[in-house]
Motif scaffolding. Structure first.
Motif, short mmCIF file in Angstrom:
data_model
loop_
_atom_site.label_atom_id
_atom_site.label_comp_id
_atom_site.label_asym_id
_atom_site.label_seq_id
_atom_site.Cartn_x
_atom_site.Cartn_y
_atom_site.Cartn_z
N SER A 13 2.83 22.87 -2.39
CA SER A 13 3.60 22.08 -3.36
C SER A 13 4.23 22.95 -4.44
N ASN A 14 3.64 24.11 -4.72
CA ASN A 14 4.13 24.99 -5.77
C ASN A 14 4.00 26.43 -5.28
N ILE A 19 1.40 31.65 -4.32
CA ILE A 19 1.51 33.12 -4.22
C ILE A 19 0.47 33.76 -5.12
N GLN A 20 0.35 33.27 -6.34
CA GLN A 20 -0.63 33.82 -7.27
C GLN A 20 -2.04 33.72 -6.71
N PHE A 21 -2.40 32.56 -6.13
CA PHE A 21 -3.73 32.37 -5.56
C PHE A 21 -3.98 33.33 -4.40
N TYR A 22 -3.07 33.35 -3.42
CA TYR A 22 -3.28 34.17 -2.22
C TYR A 22 -3.20 35.67 -2.54
N CYS A 50 18.35 20.62 3.84
CA CYS A 50 17.00 21.14 3.66
C CYS A 50 17.06 22.54 3.05
N LYS A 51 16.26 22.74 2.02
CA LYS A 51 16.10 24.06 1.41
C LYS A 51 14.61 24.34 1.30
N ALA A 52 14.23 25.54 1.68
CA ALA A 52 12.82 25.91 1.62
C ALA A 52 12.66 27.32 1.09
N GLN A 72 7.56 26.15 0.52
CA GLN A 72 7.76 25.06 -0.43
C GLN A 72 9.14 24.47 -0.19
N PHE A 73 9.19 23.21 0.19
CA PHE A 73 10.46 22.53 0.40
C PHE A 73 11.01 22.10 -0.95
N LEU A 74 12.26 22.46 -1.22
CA LEU A 74 12.90 22.12 -2.49
C LEU A 74 13.63 20.79 -2.34
N ASP A 75 13.68 20.01 -3.38
CA ASP A 75 14.37 18.71 -3.39
C ASP A 75 13.86 17.78 -2.30
N SER A 76 12.60 17.91 -1.93
CA SER A 76 12.00 17.02 -0.93
C SER A 76 10.66 16.53 -1.46
#
Length: 150
Positions: A13-14, A19-22, A50-52, A72-76
């Motif tokens: 979702s974010n 990225i910070q977690f992994y 679709c933008k990802a 992360q899918f943007l605008d979805s």
């Protein structure tokens, strides 16, 4: 027909938080980020416009380990559901460690939800050997596993 696993993809979702977690918590190496968009992306994901954002991380320089692909899918609208080991899906993504107790303490220190402490398993009678393992969750609740062969 198929070869080795090329990557393992997780919808998040974010992307920045994941990225910070992994990267910071699990210690995977950030390999880069791309933006997927255009007719090919629309066709592949079966969604118009679709933008990802896609990031790749890897835990080793060895070519045999497939990278983790975070999407992360943007605008979805993303349907965020609690991961469940007892539902048909990819049940978990497992990472190797040489010191499971140290890794468990590290995750606890970072406030990561662990589903149990490390557990010992002995499957030598079935040809699989001994190991220690435990499950935990990433920031989106995706179930991950840490395993140490004994």
């Amino acid at each position: 027909m198929t070869g080795q696993i090329y990557h393992v993809g997780l919808t998040v979702s974010n992307l920045d938080q994941s990225i910070q977690f992994y990267w910071d918590v699990l210690g995977l190496q950030f390999q880069g980020e791309i933006l997927m968009e255009g007719p090919e992306t629309d066709t592949m994901f079966r969604r118009e416009s679709c933008k990802a954002r896609v990031a790749y991380l890897n835990g080793t320089d060895k070519s045999g380990m497939p990278p983790v692909k975070l999407i992360q899918f943007l605008d979805s609208q993303i349907s965020k559901q609690s991961a469940d080991l007892f539902t048909t899906s990819v049940s978990e993504l497992c990472f190797y460690t040489e010191d499971i107790e140290k890794m468990y303490q590290h995750l606890q220190k970072h406030g990561v939800e662990c589903l149990s402490a490390p557990q010992s398993f002995d499957f030598t009678a079935r040809g699989f050997g001994k190991s220690k393992a435990f499950y935990f969750r990433d920031p989106d609740g995706i179930i991950l596993e840490i395993m140490q062969p004994m």
